[in-house]
Structure formats: structure tokens, C-alpha cells
Design a protein around this motif. Structure first.
Motif, PDB file in Angstrom:
ATOM      1  N   LYS A 114       0.340   3.462   4.202  1.00 26.05           N
ATOM      2  CA  LYS A 114       1.529   2.682   3.869  1.00 26.05           C
ATOM      3  C   LYS A 114       2.039   3.088   2.484  1.00 26.05           C
ATOM      4  O   LYS A 114       1.260   3.340   1.570  1.00 26.05           O
ATOM      5  N   ALA A 115       3.341   3.152   2.332  1.00 33.28           N
ATOM      6  CA  ALA A 115       3.936   3.422   1.021  1.00 33.28           C
ATOM      7  C   ALA A 115       3.659   2.221   0.119  1.00 33.28           C
ATOM      8  O   ALA A 115       3.709   1.070   0.550  1.00 33.28           O
ATOM      9  N   LEU A 116       3.322   2.498  -1.129  1.00 31.13           N
ATOM     10  CA  LEU A 116       2.936   1.452  -2.076  1.00 31.13           C
ATOM     11  C   LEU A 116       4.138   0.984  -2.893  1.00 31.13           C
ATOM     12  O   LEU A 116       5.041   1.756  -3.190  1.00 31.13           O
ATOM     13  N   THR A 117       4.088  -0.282  -3.293  1.00 33.93           N
ATOM     14  CA  THR A 117       5.132  -0.854  -4.138  1.00 33.93           C
ATOM     15  C   THR A 117       4.780  -0.632  -5.606  1.00 33.93           C
ATOM     16  O   THR A 117       3.662  -0.227  -5.945  1.00 33.93           O
ATOM     17  N   LEU A 118       5.733  -0.927  -6.482  1.00 34.17           N
ATOM     18  CA  LEU A 118       5.486  -0.841  -7.924  1.00 34.17           C
ATOM     19  C   LEU A 118       4.318  -1.737  -8.329  1.00 34.17           C
ATOM     20  O   LEU A 118       3.439  -1.328  -9.095  1.00 34.17           O
ATOM     21  N   LYS A 119       4.286  -2.953  -7.808  1.00 37.02           N
ATOM     22  CA  LYS A 119       3.226  -3.899  -8.157  1.00 37.02           C
ATOM     23  C   LYS A 119       1.863  -3.414  -7.663  1.00 37.02           C
ATOM     24  O   LYS A 119       0.865  -3.516  -8.377  1.00 37.02           O
ATOM     25  N   GLU A 120       1.811  -2.874  -6.453  1.00 35.55           N
ATOM     26  CA  GLU A 120       0.544  -2.380  -5.918  1.00 35.55           C
ATOM     27  C   GLU A 120       0.000  -1.225  -6.755  1.00 35.55           C
ATOM     28  O   GLU A 120      -1.200  -1.163  -7.042  1.00 35.55           O
TER      29      GLU A 120
END
Length: 101
Positions: free
Chosen positions: A3-9
Motif C-alpha cells: 500500500k502507498a504510505l501517507t505523510l503521517k505513516e
């Protein structure tokens, strides 16, 4: 498929603040989907590997005056190495087989 990660992750994985990741999002390989920023975990690994190779074989040398020696370690490099190692460890521990919804 990962899964593509978010800034927070990514901030949580690297142990840095959200604003630090946001400030370096292009360098880290983030792309925009609508109004959200995402990055593939493989892209983070590739960028960190490229950074490490660049540090090992820099294209330009910094010239220091002959009477001054670099007595202090570059803490930015040390922090970067810790962040890369932490990301690799956390991605290795991440459960596989979860599908993105």
C-alpha cells in the motif's frame, strides 16, 4: 502489493515529525493523489539507497582550510542512517498479505 504510505505513516515509521516529512516530500518521492500525498515503500528504500551511495561516492569534494580539521561527526548523516535503518526494520515487521481497501 504494498500500500502507498501517507505523510503521517512515513513520519511515524521514520520517527520524525509530520512537518519534517512534508518539507522533504519531493525528495522522498511522494506523489499527489487528489489533495493527498502518497509514497510507495519501495521508492523510500530506493531513495535512501541512492542517498547512501551518494554519500559514499560524492560527486564533489568539500574543501576545508588546511589548519582546520573536521573534529565533529555530521549528525545529519547519522540521523539519516538511523531513519533508514528504522524504516527497513519496520517495513520488514509489517504483516504481509494485507490488501489495500
Amino acid at each position: 502489493m504494498e500500500k502507498a504510505l501517507t505523510l503521517k505513516e512515513v513520519a511515524d515509521l521514520l520517527g520524525v515529525s509530520y512537518s519534517t516529512v512534508y518539507a522533504h516530500k519531493e525528495k522522498l518521492g511522494f506523489f499527489q493523489v487528489g489533495n493527498q500525498w502518497r509514497v510507495w515503500p519501495d521508492m523510500l528504500r530506493e531513495r535512501s539507497l541512492a542517498d547512501r551511495q551518494e554519500e559514499a561516492h560524492p560527486r564533489t569534494r568539500s574543501v576545508q582550510p588546511p589548519d582546520r580539521k573536521n573534529r565533529y561527526p555530521d549528525f545529519r548523516t547519522l540521523e539519516h542512517e538511523r531513519a533508514v535503518k528504522a524504516l527497513d526494520e519496520r517495513l520488514a515487521r509489517k504483516p504481509k498479505g494485507r490488501s489495500a481497501k
